[in-house]
Design a protein around this motif. Structure first.
Motif, short mmCIF file in Angstrom:
data_model
loop_
_atom_site.label_atom_id
_atom_site.label_comp_id
_atom_site.label_asym_id
_atom_site.label_seq_id
_atom_site.Cartn_x
_atom_site.Cartn_y
_atom_site.Cartn_z
N GLU A 260 -1.15 -26.83 -22.86
CA GLU A 260 -2.69 -27.06 -23.29
C GLU A 260 -3.39 -26.72 -21.87
N ASN A 261 -2.94 -27.43 -20.66
CA ASN A 261 -3.63 -27.72 -19.48
C ASN A 261 -3.70 -26.14 -19.11
N HIS A 262 -2.84 -25.18 -19.21
CA HIS A 262 -2.72 -23.88 -18.58
C HIS A 262 -2.65 -22.89 -19.52
N SER A 263 -3.00 -23.04 -20.61
CA SER A 263 -3.24 -22.10 -21.81
C SER A 263 -1.82 -21.43 -21.85
N LEU A 264 -0.67 -21.89 -21.88
CA LEU A 264 0.55 -21.03 -21.89
C LEU A 264 0.85 -20.28 -23.12
N THR A 265 1.60 -19.43 -23.00
CA THR A 265 2.05 -18.96 -24.06
C THR A 265 3.20 -19.63 -24.85
N SER A 266 3.95 -20.17 -23.95
CA SER A 266 5.17 -20.77 -24.31
C SER A 266 6.01 -21.61 -23.21
N ILE A 267 6.53 -22.77 -23.50
CA ILE A 267 7.29 -23.64 -22.53
C ILE A 267 8.46 -24.14 -23.02
N ALA A 268 9.47 -24.13 -22.08
CA ALA A 268 10.85 -24.64 -22.66
C ALA A 268 11.53 -25.42 -21.49
N ILE A 269 12.12 -26.62 -21.84
CA ILE A 269 12.77 -27.38 -20.64
C ILE A 269 14.14 -27.92 -21.40
N ILE A 270 15.10 -27.48 -20.42
CA ILE A 270 16.54 -28.21 -20.85
C ILE A 270 16.97 -29.00 -19.80
#
Lengths: 95, 195
Positions: free
Chosen positions: B77-87
């Motif tokens: 939300e803060n950076h108006s991203l398209t998508s984010i993933a963390i592993i």
């Protein structure tokens, strides 16, 4: 860490990372109900030195949610109930 | 087997397997994105000059996944991203291998760079994973803490920078988003330029 629930009249407490080193176990069952304000003194009785060496830098979760400990030692705070899952969360070191 | 959570354009996972950067890039790939940033954290062979043999990670898995998901949603939300993933990888991780991968995609590159950094800093401050460094020899392992001074079990002979403890010891509440001891994160360039 076993995933079994605590037996009747108990709650389950989980120890992670340095906490597990201190208690030499990943988890155990303790008698419930227990006011959260008495948690540290209960653990200190079982594991002498754990309060100053470890617990004072830890956070606590109850059923996966972080909870506040009462600031005043005489306050009891929320009650840990039978069947709850409590965890000692030492400072994290992910990444 | 990876344990994972997915919600909207956020994906988080914990696994005992090797991490695969290509699959993490593909998770955030989108025709709406003009940039994908990948951060790979790898395990270092020393701590303050002391040789480290291997690292071992443990986690409070259901709690850690929730924290990772909350970080993703906030950074998205803060950076108006398209998508984010963390592993994040758990168990023994040999030296030089990836212990964490973060991928972010966004229409433009600036937001992706910044979001990647913020996501990593948030993870290091909050995700319920603990790292033990095995030095080999008689010394045994040492639990590390990401917070300066909040060292784990014992650090013989190491003089680490410790903040002055407050009246109740070090302050160890999870940090507020953007709080890193250097003041709040300032987004100098919130308008988006073409990538």
């Amino acid at each position: 860490m076993s995933t079994s629930k605590a037996p009747p009249g108990h709650f389950k407490i989980l120890y992670f990372g340095p906490a597990e080193n201190h208690t030499r176990k990943g988890s155990e069952n303790l008698p419930a109900p227990l006011p959260i304000g008495k948690l540290f003194s209960t653990l200190e009785e079982k594991y002498g030195g754990i309060k100053a060496n470890l617990l004072e830098s830890c956070l606590i979760t109850v059923n996966l949610e972080y909870v506040d400990l009462p600031e005043d030692e005489n306050e009891e705070g929320i009650m840990i109930q039978e069947g709850d899952e409590v965890a000692i969360i030492p400072p994290v070191s992910s990444g | 087997m990876a344990k994972e959570l997915q919600e909207g354009n956020c994906y988080v996972a914990l696994t005992h397997d090797h991490l695969d950067s290509t699959s993490m890039i593909n998770r955030v790939r989108s025709p709406k994105a003009g940039a994908i940033v990948l951060f790979a954290g790898t395990t270092r062979d020393n701590f303050a000059g002391k040789p480290v043999k291997e690292l071992q990670y443990t986690s409070y898995e259901p709690r850690a996944l929730q924290t990772m998901l909350a970080i993703c949603k906030s950074v998205l939300e803060n950076h108006s991203l398209t998508s984010i993933a963390i592993i994040h990888r758990l168990g023994v991780v040999p030296i030089g291998e990836e212990s964490i991968l973060i991928t972010v995609s966004s229409p433009h590159r600036q937001a992706a760079w910044r979001a990647g950094e913020e996501a990593l800093e948030e993870c290091k401050a909050k995700v319920e994973v603990w790292k033990k460094e095995e030095f080999g020899g008689e010394e045994g392992g040492v639990w590390r803490a990401n917070r300066d001074g909040a060292v784990g079990v014992r650090i013989d002979g190491d003089k680490e920078d410790k903040p002055a403890p407050g009246p109740h010891g070090p302050i160890l509440r999870p940090k507020v988003l953007g709080e890193r001891g250097h003041g709040p994160v300032v987004h100098l360039n919130s308008q988006q330029n073409g990538s």
